[in-house]
Design a protein around this motif. Structure first.
Motif, PDB file in Angstrom:
ATOM      1  N   PHE A 154      -5.493 -21.606  10.221  1.00 20.76           N
ATOM      2  CA  PHE A 154      -5.823 -20.571   9.250  1.00 20.76           C
ATOM      3  C   PHE A 154      -7.318 -20.252   9.284  1.00 20.76           C
ATOM      4  CE2 PHE A 154      -1.859 -22.431   7.942  1.00 20.76           C
ATOM      5  CZ  PHE A 154      -1.125 -21.338   7.533  1.00 20.76           C
ATOM      6  N   PRO A 155      -7.685 -19.008   8.855  1.00 17.89           N
ATOM      7  CA  PRO A 155      -6.830 -17.948   8.303  1.00 17.89           C
ATOM      8  C   PRO A 155      -6.003 -17.243   9.383  1.00 17.89           C
ATOM      9  CG  PRO A 155      -9.081 -17.168   8.470  1.00 17.89           C
ATOM     10  CD  PRO A 155      -9.112 -18.625   8.835  1.00 17.89           C
ATOM     11  N   LEU A 156      -4.905 -16.618   8.912  1.00 14.14           N
ATOM     12  CA  LEU A 156      -4.015 -15.858   9.780  1.00 14.14           C
ATOM     13  C   LEU A 156      -3.776 -14.472   9.182  1.00 14.14           C
ATOM     14  CD1 LEU A 156      -1.362 -18.613  10.543  1.00 14.14           C
ATOM     15  CD2 LEU A 156      -2.842 -17.560  12.250  1.00 14.14           C
ATOM     16  N   VAL A 157      -3.523 -13.517  10.048  1.00 13.58           N
ATOM     17  CA  VAL A 157      -3.264 -12.143   9.613  1.00 13.58           C
ATOM     18  C   VAL A 157      -1.776 -11.843   9.790  1.00 13.58           C
ATOM     19  CG1 VAL A 157      -3.813  -9.704   9.947  1.00 13.58           C
ATOM     20  CG2 VAL A 157      -5.582 -11.444  10.308  1.00 13.58           C
ATOM     21  N   VAL A 158      -1.150 -11.338   8.739  1.00 18.60           N
ATOM     22  CA  VAL A 158       0.239 -10.887   8.788  1.00 18.60           C
ATOM     23  C   VAL A 158       0.238  -9.368   8.739  1.00 18.60           C
ATOM     24  CG1 VAL A 158       2.508 -10.943   7.680  1.00 18.60           C
ATOM     25  CG2 VAL A 158       1.025 -12.955   7.586  1.00 18.60           C
ATOM     26  N   LYS A 159       0.987  -8.726   9.634  1.00 19.10           N
ATOM     27  CA  LYS A 159       1.063  -7.262   9.620  1.00 19.10           C
ATOM     28  C   LYS A 159       2.431  -6.803  10.104  1.00 19.10           C
ATOM     29  CE  LYS A 159      -2.374  -6.797  12.534  1.00 19.10           C
ATOM     30  NZ  LYS A 159      -3.376  -6.246  13.489  1.00 19.10           N
ATOM     31  N   GLY A 163       3.697   0.319  11.270  1.00 25.03           N
ATOM     32  CA  GLY A 163       3.025   0.672  10.028  1.00 25.03           C
ATOM     33  C   GLY A 163       1.747   1.415  10.336  1.00 25.03           C
ATOM     34  N   PHE A 164       1.040   1.822   9.299  1.00 24.31           N
ATOM     35  CA  PHE A 164      -0.190   2.567   9.517  1.00 24.31           C
ATOM     36  C   PHE A 164      -1.211   2.197   8.456  1.00 24.31           C
ATOM     37  CE2 PHE A 164       2.912   5.042   7.198  1.00 24.31           C
ATOM     38  CZ  PHE A 164       2.220   5.529   6.100  1.00 24.31           C
ATOM     39  N   GLY A 165      -2.495   2.409   8.779  1.00 22.34           N
ATOM     40  CA  GLY A 165      -3.564   2.025   7.864  1.00 22.34           C
ATOM     41  C   GLY A 165      -3.548   0.523   7.645  1.00 22.34           C
ATOM     42  N   SER A 166      -3.831   0.109   6.418  1.00 21.47           N
ATOM     43  CA  SER A 166      -3.820  -1.315   6.086  1.00 21.47           C
ATOM     44  C   SER A 166      -2.547  -1.696   5.343  1.00 21.47           C
ATOM     45  CB  SER A 166      -5.047  -1.658   5.231  1.00 21.47           C
ATOM     46  OG  SER A 166      -5.081  -0.855   4.060  1.00 21.47           O
ATOM     47  N   ARG A 167      -1.546  -0.817   5.355  1.00 21.74           N
ATOM     48  CA  ARG A 167      -0.298  -1.055   4.624  1.00 21.74           C
ATOM     49  C   ARG A 167       0.401  -2.303   5.158  1.00 21.74           C
ATOM     50  NH1 ARG A 167       5.320   0.966   4.836  1.00 21.74           N
ATOM     51  NH2 ARG A 167       4.893   1.498   6.986  1.00 21.74           N
ATOM     52  N   GLY A 168       0.597  -3.279   4.273  1.00 21.71           N
ATOM     53  CA  GLY A 168       1.304  -4.489   4.646  1.00 21.71           C
ATOM     54  C   GLY A 168       0.479  -5.528   5.375  1.00 21.71           C
ATOM     55  N   VAL A 169      -0.802  -5.267   5.590  1.00 21.32           N
ATOM     56  CA  VAL A 169      -1.668  -6.225   6.295  1.00 21.32           C
ATOM     57  C   VAL A 169      -2.271  -7.203   5.288  1.00 21.32           C
ATOM     58  CG1 VAL A 169      -3.691  -6.519   7.769  1.00 21.32           C
ATOM     59  CG2 VAL A 169      -2.196  -4.525   8.065  1.00 21.32           C
ATOM     60  N   GLU A 170      -2.067  -8.498   5.508  1.00 24.04           N
ATOM     61  CA  GLU A 170      -2.563  -9.515   4.586  1.00 24.04           C
ATOM     62  C   GLU A 170      -3.207 -10.654   5.366  1.00 24.04           C
ATOM     63  OE1 GLU A 170      -2.583  -9.347   1.372  1.00 24.04           O
ATOM     64  OE2 GLU A 170      -1.212  -7.653   0.986  1.00 24.04           O
ATOM     65  N   ILE A 171      -4.254 -11.234   4.790  1.00 26.12           N
ATOM     66  CA  ILE A 171      -4.889 -12.422   5.352  1.00 26.12           C
ATOM     67  C   ILE A 171      -4.433 -13.626   4.548  1.00 26.12           C
ATOM     68  CG2 ILE A 171      -7.072 -13.594   5.824  1.00 26.12           C
ATOM     69  CD1 ILE A 171      -8.351 -10.837   6.131  1.00 26.12           C
TER      70      ILE A 171
END
Length: 275
Positions: A154-159, A163-171
């Protein structure tokens, strides 16, 4: 003897990028009809917008949008249809065969388009061609996360894969946080990508245009100065830089697009690992 003016239909007229397309086409003497799901779209008020059309929401009413578009294209003669933003891209490419009966679509063929639209497919092509990528796991179920638990740092990025932009992207900074996020995101977005977090040492966007033989015929490179959100998302400020200062990025972008057999406009983005 006068010749008939060329005509274009441009979607997503509320977008600033669409406004740029409308202005560019209009300045070249092309009659532009702009489309959007709202009556007060920015592009409608451009002096280069000859006509406008208000269509059903391509996100909320996909089939209604396609029916409206097909009816419009049958009744009017447009030389080209230019989809600009993600909400219209998917329904248009899904109905490529029907729409192509009435106009040219400014997109690559569907089998090529999906290679860039699906981030998972893009990454697999990049990895197969030796293009540097973050360490990536392809997640289709929560079981996949538990299966690779001992490989995670970690940290890890989930996406989302699509999708487009930062929609659904989480650290995510812990395994518990990752499990909760993946469980929620799978139900909302479908298959996911799980990637190592790359500390930001600078970001470049390689913007190019490829001809029908997948050869580059235009190029500009931009350095990203600000993004929203700051942890990673769409750029809010960029500057154009000399292409010879980013030869590695340009070379990698061209290698990727050639492997995809890409046609048309493309942007390939890179983050430099500050480590």
């Amino acid at each position: 003897m006068s010749t008939k003016s060329q005509t274009a239909f441009v979607t997503d007229a509320q977008m600033r990028s669409s406004l740029a397309v409308i202005r560019s086409l209009g300045k070249s003497g092309i009659n532009v009809t702009a489309g959007e799901e709202t009556r007060f779209a920015t592009g409608f008020f451009s002096k280069y917008c000859t006509n406008h059309a208000v269509y059903p929401s391509p996100l909320k009413q996909k089939e209604g949008f396609v029916e409206y578009l097909l009816d419009l294209l049958q009744k009017n003669s447009y030389d080209i249809l230019i989809p600009v933003a993600n909400p219209t891209l998917q329904p248009i490419i899904d109905h490529e065969r029907e729409i192509s009966q009435y106009t040219n679509i400014a997109l690559p063929p569907r089998e090529v388009f999906i290679k860039g639209y699906d981030k998972g497919t893009t990454l697999k092509i990049a990895l197969e061609n030796g293009i540097p990528c973050p360490k990536t796991f392809f997640i289709e179920s929560l079981d996949d996360v538990y299966r690779i638990e001992d490989q995670l740092e970690f940290p890890l990025v989930v996406k989302p894969r699509i999708g487009f932009g930062s929609r659904g992207v989480e650290i995510c900074n812990s395994f518990d946080q990752l499990v909760a996020n993946v469980e929620s995101s799978l139900s909302r977005y479908g298959n996911l990508l799980l990637q190592e977090y790359i500390p930001n040492g600078g970001e470049f966007g390689v913007d190019t245009l490829f001809d029908r033989d997948s050869r580059p015929c235009a190029l500009t490179v931009q350095r990203r100065l600000r993004s929203f959100p700051v942890s990673g998302g769409p750029s809010t400020l960029r500057e154009t830089i000399r292409t010879d200062t980013s030869e590695d990025a340009v070379s990698a972008a061209f290698k990727l697009l050639n492997a995809m057999k890409w046609v048309g406009v493309a942007m390939v983005e890179f983050r430099i690992d500050q480590r």
